[in-house]
Enzyme design. Structure first.
Site, PDB file in Angstrom:
ATOM      1  N   GLU A   7       0.865  -1.204   0.000  1.00  0.00           N
ATOM      2  CA  GLU A   7       0.000   0.000   0.000  1.00  0.00           C
ATOM      3  C   GLU A   7       0.887   1.235   0.000  1.00  0.00           C
ATOM      4  O   GLU A   7       1.058   1.898   1.016  1.00  0.00           O
ATOM      5  CB  GLU A   7      -0.937   0.005   1.223  1.00  0.00           C
ATOM      6  CG  GLU A   7      -1.933   1.174   1.199  1.00  0.00           C
ATOM      7  CD  GLU A   7      -2.557   1.473   2.543  1.00  0.00           C
ATOM      8  OE1 GLU A   7      -3.058   0.537   3.201  1.00  0.00           O
ATOM      9  OE2 GLU A   7      -2.536   2.644   2.960  1.00  0.00           O
ATOM     10  N   HIS A   9       2.106   4.897  -1.934  1.00  0.00           N
ATOM     11  CA  HIS A   9       1.363   5.920  -2.677  1.00  0.00           C
ATOM     12  C   HIS A   9       2.227   6.784  -3.580  1.00  0.00           C
ATOM     13  O   HIS A   9       3.402   6.996  -3.320  1.00  0.00           O
ATOM     14  CB  HIS A   9       0.601   6.808  -1.694  1.00  0.00           C
ATOM     15  CG  HIS A   9      -0.411   6.053  -0.900  1.00  0.00           C
ATOM     16  ND1 HIS A   9      -1.553   5.531  -1.466  1.00  0.00           N
ATOM     17  CD2 HIS A   9      -0.450   5.697   0.410  1.00  0.00           C
ATOM     18  CE1 HIS A   9      -2.257   4.902  -0.530  1.00  0.00           C
ATOM     19  NE2 HIS A   9      -1.609   4.987   0.607  1.00  0.00           N
ATOM     20  N   HIS A 166      -9.149   1.601   0.372  1.00  0.00           N
ATOM     21  CA  HIS A 166      -8.281   2.464   1.173  1.00  0.00           C
ATOM     22  C   HIS A 166      -9.163   3.412   1.991  1.00  0.00           C
ATOM     23  O   HIS A 166     -10.243   3.787   1.547  1.00  0.00           O
ATOM     24  CB  HIS A 166      -7.359   3.257   0.233  1.00  0.00           C
ATOM     25  CG  HIS A 166      -6.312   4.019   0.945  1.00  0.00           C
ATOM     26  ND1 HIS A 166      -6.496   5.313   1.353  1.00  0.00           N
ATOM     27  CD2 HIS A 166      -5.069   3.658   1.336  1.00  0.00           C
ATOM     28  CE1 HIS A 166      -5.377   5.719   1.969  1.00  0.00           C
ATOM     29  NE2 HIS A 166      -4.503   4.735   1.963  1.00  0.00           N
ATOM     30  N   ASP A 297       2.859   1.976   3.719  1.00  0.00           N
ATOM     31  CA  ASP A 297       2.040   3.186   3.575  1.00  0.00           C
ATOM     32  C   ASP A 297       2.910   4.424   3.325  1.00  0.00           C
ATOM     33  O   ASP A 297       2.578   5.532   3.738  1.00  0.00           O
ATOM     34  CB  ASP A 297       1.133   3.406   4.796  1.00  0.00           C
ATOM     35  CG  ASP A 297      -0.144   4.184   4.461  1.00  0.00           C
ATOM     36  OD1 ASP A 297      -0.300   4.609   3.297  1.00  0.00           O
ATOM     37  OD2 ASP A 297      -0.969   4.374   5.364  1.00  0.00           O
TER      38      ASP A 297
HETATM   39 MN    MN Z   1      -2.408   4.600   2.615  1.00  0.00          MN
END
Ligand code: MN
Length: 335
Positions: A7, A9, A166, A297
């Site tokens: 996950e 970004h 998400h 993340d």
């Molecule tokens: Mn995230």
């Protein structure tokens, strides 16, 4: 040990503008820090100068990339959503082509127009080499269990790719319980409640009876679901056996199996932003090590502590390997 982070970004200028308009519209009951996103914004838009060297430094073999929140879900105009999702997915596909051994990607979906979202998912997977999709919570109040969205699930199941829900903020009008307690907003608490509930709507909608091979992913160690599973199942059994004080409305679509069956067969969770050893051990016991994927993340959380956690947390070595990379390789179809 290989490490795949699931996950992670990225952003691009056109998506950063969505966030500004979205923040004005949702009326978050606390102000965002002025310029708070500026350093994060720099990290989100970078691939080669900071991101790849960091991955090398911490031993992250591969990042699975998706847009930051709210992404395409922050738009209201369906035409703009369709156009911008394709633009963002093309951009992501290009990053993956530049570094196919380091990056995979999850597509943005314009759920403002579900049939277009289904087509965009197919194009992203078959033409751009993406590995599934990430949806930032509800799309203007539309959740992923809604019948109009099942065409997207049908396509995802046919392509054998997962859909990742998400976190996002609740819809306007659902803020009352957080009034006066900004400590509970966002990642601290309300995103977990919002996203865990969203995932449970999908599970209890009967969608996985219709599409038994569909795969749903949630982050943050399962958005509270592994910890709550026993009680959820216990209460559901009472409800369907008539032992509950609540009455099931007539005509309600019922799921064919117990909720835990779908949670152990159709749901994956990731470790994003939740470096708790007791929470990870609970998840392993509750839903199984085969259903857990490592995630950092980045850049909202730092790579170093996330990698340190998965390398050192007290779990079985076999489980560590599954969570760090083996489960991810299967989902990404890396041979
Ligand atoms: Mn995230």
């Amino acid at each position: 040990m290989k490490i795949i982070a699931f996950e992670e970004h990225f952003s691009l200028r056109e998506l950063a503008n969505i966030r500004r308009d979205y923040m004005n519209r949702i009326q978050l009951p606390i102000r965002e820090k002025a310029g708070g996103m500026s350093n994060i914004g720099r990290l989100l838009s970078d691939f080669e100068e900071i991101r790849l060297p960091e991955m090398d430094r911490y031993g992250i073999t591969r990042q699975v990339l998706a847009t930051g929140s709210p992404g395409i879900q922050g738009l209201t105009d369906p035409c703009e959503a369709v156009w911008l999702a394709a633009y963002a997915n093309d951009f992501l596909g290009e990053q993956i082509r530049r570094h196919p051994d380091r990056f995979s990607g999850l597509a943005a979906l314009p759920l403002q127009d579900p049939p277009a979202a289904a087509r965009e998912l197919e194009r992203s997977v078959l033409e751009l080499g993406l590995s599934g999709a990430m949806v930032h919570g509800h799309t203007n109040g539309l959740y992923l269990d809604h019948p109009s969205v099942w065409c997207v699930w049908e396509r995802a199941a046919a392509l054998n790719v997962p859909i990742y829900i998400h976190p996002t903020d609740p819809i306007p009008g659902q803020w009352k319980i957080y009034e006066g307690y900004p400590e509970l907003l966002s990642a601290a608490w309300n995103w977990g409640i919002e996203t865990g509930t969203h995932a449970l709507r999908v599970i209890f909608s009967g969608l996985f009876d219709e599409f038994p091979t569909a795969k749903l992913i949630v982050g943050h160690m399962g958005e509270l679901i592994p910890y709550a599973l026993w009680r959820l199942e216990h209460q559901y059994k009472q409800l369907i056996h008539g032992d509950s004080l609540l009455e099931m409305p007539t005509g309600k679509r019922m799921i064919k199996q117990l909720p835990s069956r779908y949670i152990r067969n159709n749901l994956y969770i990731t470790t994003s932003g939740n470096l708790s050893a007791p929470a990870l051990r609970c998840a392993i016991e509750s839903i199984g090590a085969d259903r857990i994927l490592f995630a950092a993340d980045y850049p909202f959380e730092k790579n170093a502590p996330a990698v340190d956690f998965i390398r050192t947390v007290a779990i079985a070595e076999q489980d560590r390997e599954k969570i760090a990379w083996r489960n991810a390789e299967k989902l990404l179809k890396i041979i």
